[in-house]
Design a protein around this motif. Structure first.
Motif, short mmCIF file in Angstrom:
data_model
loop_
_atom_site.label_atom_id
_atom_site.label_comp_id
_atom_site.label_asym_id
_atom_site.label_seq_id
_atom_site.Cartn_x
_atom_site.Cartn_y
_atom_site.Cartn_z
N UNK A 8 0.83 -1.21 0.00
CA UNK A 8 0.00 0.00 0.00
C UNK A 8 0.86 1.26 0.00
N UNK A 9 1.97 1.22 0.72
CA UNK A 9 2.89 2.35 0.73
C UNK A 9 3.51 2.54 -0.65
N UNK A 10 3.95 1.44 -1.27
CA UNK A 10 4.54 1.53 -2.62
C UNK A 10 3.53 2.11 -3.61
N UNK A 11 2.29 1.64 -3.53
CA UNK A 11 1.25 2.15 -4.43
C UNK A 11 1.03 3.64 -4.21
N UNK A 12 0.87 4.05 -2.97
CA UNK A 12 0.57 5.46 -2.68
C UNK A 12 1.72 6.38 -3.08
N UNK A 13 2.95 5.92 -2.94
CA UNK A 13 4.08 6.73 -3.38
C UNK A 13 4.06 6.92 -4.90
N UNK A 14 3.78 5.85 -5.63
CA UNK A 14 3.71 5.97 -7.08
C UNK A 14 2.51 6.81 -7.51
N UNK A 15 1.38 6.64 -6.83
CA UNK A 15 0.20 7.44 -7.15
C UNK A 15 0.45 8.92 -6.87
N UNK A 16 1.21 9.22 -5.83
CA UNK A 16 1.54 10.62 -5.54
C UNK A 16 2.36 11.22 -6.68
N UNK A 17 3.29 10.45 -7.22
CA UNK A 17 4.09 10.95 -8.35
C UNK A 17 3.22 11.14 -9.58
N UNK A 18 2.23 10.25 -9.79
CA UNK A 18 1.30 10.44 -10.90
C UNK A 18 0.51 11.73 -10.73
N UNK A 174 11.28 3.64 -6.25
CA UNK A 174 11.92 2.34 -6.39
C UNK A 174 11.02 1.19 -5.94
N UNK A 175 10.27 1.40 -4.87
CA UNK A 175 9.44 0.32 -4.35
C UNK A 175 8.38 -0.10 -5.37
N UNK A 176 7.77 0.86 -6.04
CA UNK A 176 6.75 0.53 -7.05
C UNK A 176 7.39 -0.12 -8.27
N UNK A 177 8.58 0.33 -8.65
CA UNK A 177 9.29 -0.30 -9.76
C UNK A 177 9.57 -1.77 -9.45
N UNK A 178 10.00 -2.04 -8.22
CA UNK A 178 10.30 -3.42 -7.84
C UNK A 178 9.06 -4.29 -7.90
N UNK A 179 7.93 -3.77 -7.43
CA UNK A 179 6.67 -4.53 -7.50
C UNK A 179 6.31 -4.79 -8.96
N UNK A 180 6.43 -3.78 -9.80
CA UNK A 180 6.08 -3.92 -11.21
C UNK A 180 6.92 -4.98 -11.89
N UNK A 181 8.21 -4.96 -11.65
CA UNK A 181 9.09 -5.94 -12.28
C UNK A 181 8.76 -7.35 -11.79
N UNK A 182 8.53 -7.50 -10.49
CA UNK A 182 8.19 -8.82 -9.93
C UNK A 182 6.93 -9.38 -10.59
#
Length: 215
Positions: A8-18, A174-182
């Motif tokens: 949830x933290x990784x998602x919210x960080x990426x959503x904030x950048x969007x 970075x956290x969202x990138x790692x999730x995406x790649x996985x």
């Protein structure tokens, strides 16, 4: 920190950048221009990016029936026509994106910001076993954290697309990138098998299936 909180933290960080990128003058000024994705305007691409924020709230508010949840890996592995511009999948994506973009750059940016702010509070309160309805796939459900993994994929991919379309530098966390790649590598393994993925990673001359291409 639990895995649920990590996702949830990784998602919210990426959503904030969007949300940040959607509100830039570069995006608003280039709204009608062609994006780096053939056949998709900057506005359409911005609408698609915004939907990875907006849809989380829409899906949380949708009805659930207790259907067997779809995993994030299967969500992507079973897709067909991802690299064909006129496939039913891509035509549907563009239509939904343009529908969102029709509100205009200021409205899209503001809607995304408001929903992101609500989600920063709401996701903290949702239980680990929370399910959501996948509203554009009738009858399908996902676990919330599984769905957020797919949104990390979409945010990572399309933050890059939109930033490049308007001359910005992508800043996907970075956290969202790692999730995406996985998720995408796991989807490639599901779709093509480990031998094909091994060739794509280590023996490109034997990669006859373009096995790492998921989207």
């Amino acid at each position: 920190m639990t895995m649920t909180n990590d996702i949830r933290k990784a998602y919210l960080q990426a959503a904030e950048e969007a949300v940040r990128l959607l509100a830039t003058e570069q995006v608003a000024g280039g709204w009608e221009n062609e994006s780096v994705l053939p056949g998709m305007s900057v506005g359409g691409l911005a609408g698609h990016l915004a939907r990875s924020v907006l849809q989380v709230e829409w899906f949380l508010d949708g009805p659930v029936t207790g259907a067997e949840p779809v995993s994030p890996v299967r969500y992507y592995a079973r897709l067909v026509g991802t690299s064909v511009p006129d496939s039913a999948l891509n035509v549907g994506v563009r239509a939904r994106s343009e529908e969102t973009a029709a509100a205009g750059p200021a409205a899209v940016a503001e809607q995304a910001r408001e929903v992101w702010e609500r989600l920063t509070q709401r996701l903290d309160r949702e239980p680990a076993d929370r399910r959501v309805a996948v509203l554009h796939r009738q009858g399908e459900e996902m676990l919330l954290d599984g769905y957020l993994r797919t949104r990390c994929v979409e945010l990572a991919v399309h933050l890059d697309d939109l930033a490049l379309s308007v001359g910005e530098h992508p800043r996907t966390p970075d956290a969202a990138l790692a999730v995406a790649v996985d998720v995408l590598v796991a989807a490639a393994r599901d779709r093509h098998g480990d031998q094909a993925v091994l060739h794509a990673l280590a023996r490109r001359e034997r990669d006859t299936a373009d096995a790492l291409r998921v989207l």
